[in-house]
Motif scaffolding. Structure first.
Motif, mmCIF file in Angstrom:
data_model
loop_
_atom_site.group_PDB
_atom_site.id
_atom_site.type_symbol
_atom_site.label_atom_id
_atom_site.label_comp_id
_atom_site.label_asym_id
_atom_site.label_seq_id
_atom_site.Cartn_x
_atom_site.Cartn_y
_atom_site.Cartn_z
ATOM 1 N N ALA A 50 3.085 9.267 79.333
ATOM 2 C CA ALA A 50 3.418 7.750 80.127
ATOM 3 C C ALA A 50 4.683 7.004 79.348
ATOM 4 O O ALA A 50 5.502 6.974 80.010
ATOM 5 C CB ALA A 50 2.314 6.847 79.618
ATOM 6 N N PHE A 51 4.810 7.524 78.132
ATOM 7 C CA PHE A 51 6.454 7.241 77.651
ATOM 8 C C PHE A 51 7.242 8.265 78.280
ATOM 9 O O PHE A 51 8.309 7.322 78.345
ATOM 10 C CB PHE A 51 6.353 7.098 75.493
ATOM 11 C CG PHE A 51 7.870 7.060 75.167
ATOM 12 C CD1 PHE A 51 7.705 6.020 75.027
ATOM 13 C CD2 PHE A 51 8.614 8.121 74.783
ATOM 14 C CE1 PHE A 51 8.939 5.414 74.628
ATOM 15 C CE2 PHE A 51 9.399 7.448 73.913
ATOM 16 C CZ PHE A 51 9.669 6.208 73.669
ATOM 17 N N PHE A 52 6.956 9.227 78.257
ATOM 18 C CA PHE A 52 7.548 10.311 78.811
ATOM 19 C C PHE A 52 8.720 10.061 80.526
ATOM 20 O O PHE A 52 9.284 10.003 80.796
ATOM 21 C CB PHE A 52 7.311 11.945 77.855
ATOM 22 C CG PHE A 52 8.131 13.089 79.684
ATOM 23 C CD1 PHE A 52 9.428 13.343 79.106
ATOM 24 C CD2 PHE A 52 7.793 12.979 80.664
ATOM 25 C CE1 PHE A 52 10.003 14.022 80.055
ATOM 26 C CE2 PHE A 52 8.368 13.570 81.329
ATOM 27 C CZ PHE A 52 9.288 14.239 80.955
ATOM 28 N N THR A 114 12.526 12.352 75.871
ATOM 29 C CA THR A 114 13.436 11.502 76.486
ATOM 30 C C THR A 114 14.796 11.586 76.308
ATOM 31 O O THR A 114 15.792 10.928 77.400
ATOM 32 C CB THR A 114 12.973 10.740 76.359
ATOM 33 O OG1 THR A 114 12.418 10.706 74.548
ATOM 34 C CG2 THR A 114 11.580 10.545 77.046
ATOM 35 N N ASP A 115 15.815 11.668 75.158
ATOM 36 C CA ASP A 115 17.365 11.934 74.656
ATOM 37 C C ASP A 115 17.281 12.860 75.361
ATOM 38 O O ASP A 115 18.353 12.277 75.450
ATOM 39 C CB ASP A 115 16.400 11.915 73.342
ATOM 40 C CG ASP A 115 16.340 10.820 72.592
ATOM 41 O OD1 ASP A 115 15.766 9.916 72.391
ATOM 42 O OD2 ASP A 115 16.741 11.104 71.682
ATOM 43 N N PHE A 116 17.065 13.404 75.804
ATOM 44 C CA PHE A 116 17.638 15.123 76.579
ATOM 45 C C PHE A 116 17.791 14.741 77.562
ATOM 46 O O PHE A 116 19.211 14.907 78.208
ATOM 47 C CB PHE A 116 16.802 16.059 76.421
ATOM 48 C CG PHE A 116 17.351 17.656 77.191
ATOM 49 C CD1 PHE A 116 18.523 17.817 76.936
ATOM 50 C CD2 PHE A 116 16.557 17.451 78.554
ATOM 51 C CE1 PHE A 116 18.433 18.912 78.214
ATOM 52 C CE2 PHE A 116 16.782 18.512 79.409
ATOM 53 C CZ PHE A 116 18.600 19.713 79.327
ATOM 54 N N LEU A 117 16.907 13.815 78.175
ATOM 55 C CA LEU A 117 17.059 14.027 79.583
ATOM 56 C C LEU A 117 17.921 12.588 79.591
ATOM 57 O O LEU A 117 18.977 12.496 80.582
ATOM 58 C CB LEU A 117 15.346 13.021 80.608
ATOM 59 C CG LEU A 117 14.221 13.732 81.191
ATOM 60 C CD1 LEU A 117 13.334 14.010 81.051
ATOM 61 C CD2 LEU A 117 15.330 14.927 81.383
ATOM 62 N N ILE A 118 17.741 11.655 78.920
ATOM 63 C CA ILE A 118 18.909 10.334 79.076
ATOM 64 C C ILE A 118 20.153 10.772 79.001
ATOM 65 O O ILE A 118 21.247 10.321 79.435
ATOM 66 C CB ILE A 118 17.989 9.219 78.554
ATOM 67 C CG1 ILE A 118 16.607 9.152 78.745
ATOM 68 C CG2 ILE A 118 18.989 7.894 78.568
ATOM 69 C CD1 ILE A 118 16.365 8.151 79.780
ATOM 70 N N ASP A 210 2.191 19.877 67.205
ATOM 71 C CA ASP A 210 3.177 19.592 66.961
ATOM 72 C C ASP A 210 3.060 17.906 67.282
ATOM 73 O O ASP A 210 3.447 16.553 66.138
ATOM 74 C CB ASP A 210 4.658 19.971 67.809
ATOM 75 C CG ASP A 210 5.436 18.787 67.148
ATOM 76 O OD1 ASP A 210 6.196 18.358 66.518
ATOM 77 O OD2 ASP A 210 6.977 19.935 68.471
ATOM 78 N N GLY A 211 3.224 17.223 67.602
ATOM 79 C CA GLY A 211 2.877 16.194 68.359
ATOM 80 C C GLY A 211 3.302 15.493 69.706
ATOM 81 O O GLY A 211 3.325 13.944 69.309
ATOM 82 N N GLY A 212 3.880 16.064 70.586
ATOM 83 C CA GLY A 212 4.232 15.325 71.826
ATOM 84 C C GLY A 212 4.986 15.949 72.616
ATOM 85 O O GLY A 212 5.655 17.414 72.448
ATOM 86 N N ARG A 213 5.327 15.782 74.206
ATOM 87 C CA ARG A 213 6.002 16.066 75.168
ATOM 88 C C ARG A 213 7.551 16.154 73.922
ATOM 89 O O ARG A 213 8.596 16.463 74.191
ATOM 90 C CB ARG A 213 5.852 15.595 76.393
ATOM 91 C CG ARG A 213 6.715 16.147 77.816
ATOM 92 C CD ARG A 213 5.990 15.161 78.928
ATOM 93 N NE ARG A 213 6.846 16.000 80.433
ATOM 94 C CZ ARG A 213 5.728 15.594 81.212
ATOM 95 N NH1 ARG A 213 5.051 14.887 80.939
ATOM 96 N NH2 ARG A 213 5.983 16.992 82.286
#
Length: 213
Positions: A50-52, A114-118, A210-213
Motif C-alpha cells: 500500500a505504501f509502495f 519508492t525512492d528509485f521511482l520518485i 529482508d522486509g519489503g518491496r
C-alpha cells in the motif's frame, strides 16, 4: 487474453526473463499459489505494498505533468486510476485482517523502490519513467496469469486481480507508452533492470528475508 509486448517493451521483458522466473519460483509467490503462505507475511506485504502503491501513483502523476502530448497525458491519468483500484483492494484486505495502513513504517527494500521511482520520475524523462514503472505492471500480470486457475480461498482474490484481462490491458498500455517515449539507451535498460531487481527484493522482504518491496 494475454497481450504480448512488442518493440522495446518486448526486448526489455525478454532481457529480464531471468528475474521474472526467479520471482515466479519465489516461496512468497508459490505460497500465494498454493495457499500456504502464512497470513502474517501476507498482511505485512499488503501494508508495504500500500505504501509502495502511493509512490507508484505519484510517479504516474509526475508522468502526467511531464507529458508533452494529450494522448500520453490521458493514458497516464487512466493508469493512475488503475492504481486507485489496487489501493481499494488493499483497503479491503486491511479491513478484513485488521491492518492499520496509516501506521505502516516502510522497510528498507520498500524505501529503496519508492525512492528509485520518485527520483526517476522527477527527472522529467517520460520514457525513463516508463522504463522504471513497466516492470511492476508486466511482472504482476505475468504472475497472475501463471497462477490463474489455482482455486484456493486464502489468496484467490490476489490471483484473480492480477490474472484479469483488465490488469493485463493496463500493463500493455504502459508498454505502449514505453515504446512510444523511450529508446534502448543504457539508462533505460538499467532502469528496467533495476525495477525488476527491486521487485524481487520486495518478495524476499515480504517472505521475511529482508522486509519489503
Amino acid at each position: 487474453m494475454t497481450s504480448t509486448p512488442s518493440g522495446l517493451a518486448a526486448r526489455l521483458w525478454a532481457d529480464n526473463a531471468d528475474l521474472a522466473a526467479v520471482c515466479l519460483a519465489h516461496p512468497f509467490v508459490t505460497g500465494i499459489s498454493d495457499g500456504t503462505l502464512p497470513r502474517e507475511r501476507f498482511a505485512s506485504y499488503v501494508a508495504q505494498d500500500a505504501f509502495f502503491l502511493e509512490a507508484f501513483a505519484r510517479a504516474y502523476a509526475l508522468a502526467v505533468a511531464y507529458s508533452r502530448d494529450r494522448a500520453s497525458l490521458e493514458a497516464f491519468a487512466d493508469m493512475l486510476a488503475g492504481v486507485r483500484e489496487e489501493l481499494r483492494l488493499h483497503d479491503s484486505y486491511a479491513a478484513r485482517w485488521g491492518i492499520d495502513l496509516a501506521a505502516v513504517e516502510p522497510v528498507a527494500a520498500t524505501l529503496a523502490y519508492t525512492d528509485f521511482l520518485i527520483a526517476t520520475a522527477s527527472l522529467g524523462d517520460v520514457g525513463l519513467t516508463c522504463a522504471a514503472m513497466t516492470p511492476c505492471m508486466r511482472l504482476y500480470a505475468y504472475l497472475g496469469q501463471a497462477l490463474s486457475g489455482r482455486s484456493q480461498e486464502t489468496y484467490g482474490e490476489w490471483i484473480t486481480t492480477y490474472a484479469a484481462p483488465e490488469f493485463d490491458a493496463l500493463a500493455a498500455t504502459l508498454e505502449r507508452l514505453l515504446d512510444r517515449h523511450a529508446t534502448a539507451t543504457p539508462a533505460v535498460c538499467r532502469a528496467y533492470r533495476r525495477a525488476m531487481q527491486l521487485e524481487l527484493a520486495f518478495f524476499e522482504g515480504a517472505y521475511g528475508q529482508d522486509g519489503g518491496r
